[in-house]
Design a protein around this motif. Structure first.
Motif, PDB file in Angstrom:
ATOM      1  N   ILE A 185      -5.081   4.629  -6.199  1.00 38.37           N
ATOM      2  CA  ILE A 185      -4.553   4.662  -4.875  1.00 38.37           C
ATOM      3  C   ILE A 185      -4.371   3.078  -4.589  1.00 38.37           C
ATOM      4  O   ILE A 185      -3.488   2.468  -4.206  1.00 38.37           O
ATOM      5  N   HIS A 186      -5.639   2.335  -4.704  1.00 40.62           N
ATOM      6  CA  HIS A 186      -5.519   0.976  -4.573  1.00 40.62           C
ATOM      7  C   HIS A 186      -4.420  -0.039  -5.083  1.00 40.62           C
ATOM      8  O   HIS A 186      -3.920  -0.574  -4.608  1.00 40.62           O
ATOM      9  N   LYS A 187      -4.645  -0.241  -6.155  1.00 42.99           N
ATOM     10  CA  LYS A 187      -3.474  -0.597  -7.562  1.00 42.99           C
ATOM     11  C   LYS A 187      -1.841  -0.349  -6.778  1.00 42.99           C
ATOM     12  O   LYS A 187      -1.388  -0.877  -7.255  1.00 42.99           O
ATOM     13  N   ASN A 188      -1.858   0.643  -6.475  1.00 42.47           N
ATOM     14  CA  ASN A 188      -0.389   1.112  -6.538  1.00 42.47           C
ATOM     15  C   ASN A 188      -0.014   0.642  -4.429  1.00 42.47           C
ATOM     16  O   ASN A 188       1.542   1.559  -3.857  1.00 42.47           O
ATOM     17  N   SER A 189      -0.588   0.425  -4.199  1.00 41.71           N
ATOM     18  CA  SER A 189      -0.644   0.797  -2.828  1.00 41.71           C
ATOM     19  C   SER A 189       0.219  -1.149  -1.852  1.00 41.71           C
ATOM     20  O   SER A 189      -0.226  -1.982  -2.586  1.00 41.71           O
ATOM     21  N   PRO A 190       0.362  -0.957  -0.672  1.00 43.27           N
ATOM     22  CA  PRO A 190       0.740  -2.290  -0.399  1.00 43.27           C
ATOM     23  C   PRO A 190      -0.548  -3.939   0.152  1.00 43.27           C
ATOM     24  O   PRO A 190      -0.372  -4.948  -0.513  1.00 43.27           O
ATOM     25  N   ARG A 191      -1.646  -2.885  -0.655  1.00 41.77           N
ATOM     26  CA  ARG A 191      -3.099  -3.523  -0.058  1.00 41.77           C
ATOM     27  C   ARG A 191      -4.065  -4.112  -1.975  1.00 41.77           C
ATOM     28  O   ARG A 191      -4.869  -4.513  -1.907  1.00 41.77           O
ATOM     29  N   SER A 192      -2.719  -3.396  -2.631  1.00 37.48           N
ATOM     30  CA  SER A 192      -3.433  -4.205  -3.825  1.00 37.48           C
ATOM     31  C   SER A 192      -4.052  -5.671  -4.514  1.00 37.48           C
ATOM     32  O   SER A 192      -5.167  -5.692  -5.174  1.00 37.48           O
TER      33      SER A 192
END
Length: 475
Positions: A185-192
């Motif tokens: 989820i994190h790696k594919n989010s704007p926050r990655s």
């Protein structure tokens, strides 16, 4: 069937003796007097078994193993040595030799080892041929592999959750991959590109949990010699993953609720609040609805965490993914150990699929790792998973008579209660104690008194377990 054996030994007499014994037992043999002869032989023909002397005159037999395996990958190599030292056994195993024999070679031992090696080599060859066109590819998403309908649903939710910035609650048994999902989820989010901080709430002592999460200022307590940022500040602009969030004490749950509502923290020993921009992903192996009923988890916090719920299926409910997971782990560990890719027999795969996997994907991963360490050939067989397959406990949930047995026991206890002169109102408590107390005792026996592990198995909060043990007088 007739198996072929290459005998590579610089001792002419021993070559003749071994060849005679094996041919009398029905094997076809070819003799090689040195390392070059052995290489030439495997280049010309395929062998099921190779008997390889450790001293060949022109080359070290151990150093020759890799070359022989490249030419004849399905052959089972048995090292022959005049000095059966521990180091020889270790070196042979490191090079994936099937086994080793010490001189003078015992005829009965020779025939037994060669028979087992030939069978293993045949399985290796057949499996390699049948799987040659079906090599699995490691999933682009890393270790979260699986094409089962249950996992496809999980992938869809991960995709939707990643593009949003909402709080996520991942639920699933231990070993199902909750941290992997949070990473995806994190790696594919704007926050990655920003921090991803992992916090195992069950591993932090209650006295340190507040300081760990929210930080502290100098002088806040005895050992606070300087200001220190907590995990939330470390994760600022990124994502924080709170694993086993159900283990948080009630007072810390209240502070976490404030973070979710106000996006601010208050370090220990400080009267000032600090703003944080953090996405929260929480995970639990508990049934938080039960924890709410037992007053060990706040319902308002649960609703704030459970904005995007993701429920991970246990491995026993997605068994069609097991072959792909096996292929993934054997690939990974082969690269890690710098060894050739090891295959696995179809019979072994079938038995692994039949196993109930209480530890889920993590248990499978560890089983593959252990099997590769113990494997002395080119294929994983049932014998390499004996701890799982041969000693698998009966799963009572799959027993056809368990419901009838429980029903009969309950019926008997209810009847005795109704026949007594009790005024009523205590039946539920009696039934609960009758079955709950021995359940806790049995689980604690299995965990050797480890309460954290016991609460994990039972799926209840440690505080709840502590209360129950006191209630029932369990020491």
């Amino acid at each position: 069937m007739s198996y072929s054996v290459l005998i590579a030994d610089d001792d002419h007499s021993l070559r003749l003796v071994l060849s005679a014994a094996l041919e009398k037992a029905g094997y076809q043999t070819v003799k090689a007097k040195n390392g070059q002869d052995a290489i030439t032989s495997v280049q010309q023909d395929e062998f099921d078994v190779i008997l390889l002397d450790i001293f060949l005159g022109d080359v070290d037999g151990l150093e020759l193993i890799e070359s022989l395996q490249k030419c004849n990958p399905s052959a089972a190599i048995i090292v022959i040595t005049g000095h059966g030292t521990t180091q020889t056994a270790i070196e042979a195993a490191k090079r994936r030799a099937y086994s080793y024999l010490t001189k003078p070679v015992d005829k009965e031992e020779l025939l037994n080892i060669v028979a087992r090696a030939a069978t293993a080599a045949t399985i290796t060859k057949e499996e390699s041929e049948s799987k040659a066109a079906h090599t699995s590819q490691i999933d682009a998403q890393g270790r979260m592999v699986g094409q089962s309908p249950a996992m496809q649903t999980v992938y869809q939710i991960i995709g939707r959750a990643a593009v949003s910035d909402e709080t996520v609650l991942i639920m699933g048994e231990s070993g199902t991959g909750k941290e992997l999902v949070s990473e995806l989820i994190h790696k594919n989010s704007p926050r990655s590109e920003n921090p991803f901080i992992v916090v195992d709430c069950s591993a932090i002592p209650p006295s340190l949990i507040e300081s760990t999460l929210f930080g502290h200022v100098k002088g806040a307590f005895t050992d606070a010699h300087a200001d220190r940022k907590g995990k939330f500040e470390q994760a600022d602009s990124g994502t924080i993953f709170l694993d086993e969030v159900g283990e948080l004490p009630i007072d810390i749950q209240m502070k976490l609720l404030r973070v979710l509502q106000e996006r601010e923290i208050e370090p220990v020993g400080s009267n000032e609040t600090r703003q944080v921009d953090v996405r929260i992903i929480a995970a639990t192996n508990q049934k938080l609805n039960n924890a709410i009923t037992q007053k060990t988890f706040r319902d308002d916090l649960y609703y704030r965490l459970n904005v995007v719920p993701i429920s991970l299926p246990p491995l026993r409910e997605r068994k069609e993914d097991i072959p792909q997971l096996i292929d993934l782990f054997t690939n990974q560990f082969a690269q890690e150990y710098q060894i050739p890719k090891i295959s696995i027999s179809s019979d072994t795969i079938d038995k692994l699929i039949a196993y109930h996997w209480p530890g889920n994907v993590r248990e499978l991963e560890n089983a593959i790792k252990r099997a590769l360490v113990m494997c002395s050939g080119q294929m994983l067989l049932t014998e390499h998973f004996s701890q799982l397959i041969e000693k698998e406990p009966e799963n009572p949930l799959e027993s056809q008579n368990i419901d009838q047995q429980v029903y009969a026991l309950l019926q008997q206890q209810v009847s005795l209660y109704l026949e007594s002169e009790t005024d009523g109102g205590e039946l539920h408590a009696e039934i609960r104690e009758t079955y709950e107390k021995p359940l806790f005792e049995i689980v604690l026996q299995h965990t050797e008194g480890n309460r954290s592990k016991a609460s994990e198995i039972l799926g209840i909060n440690r505080n709840t377990l502590h209360t129950k043990l006191n209630e029932y007088g369990i020491k």
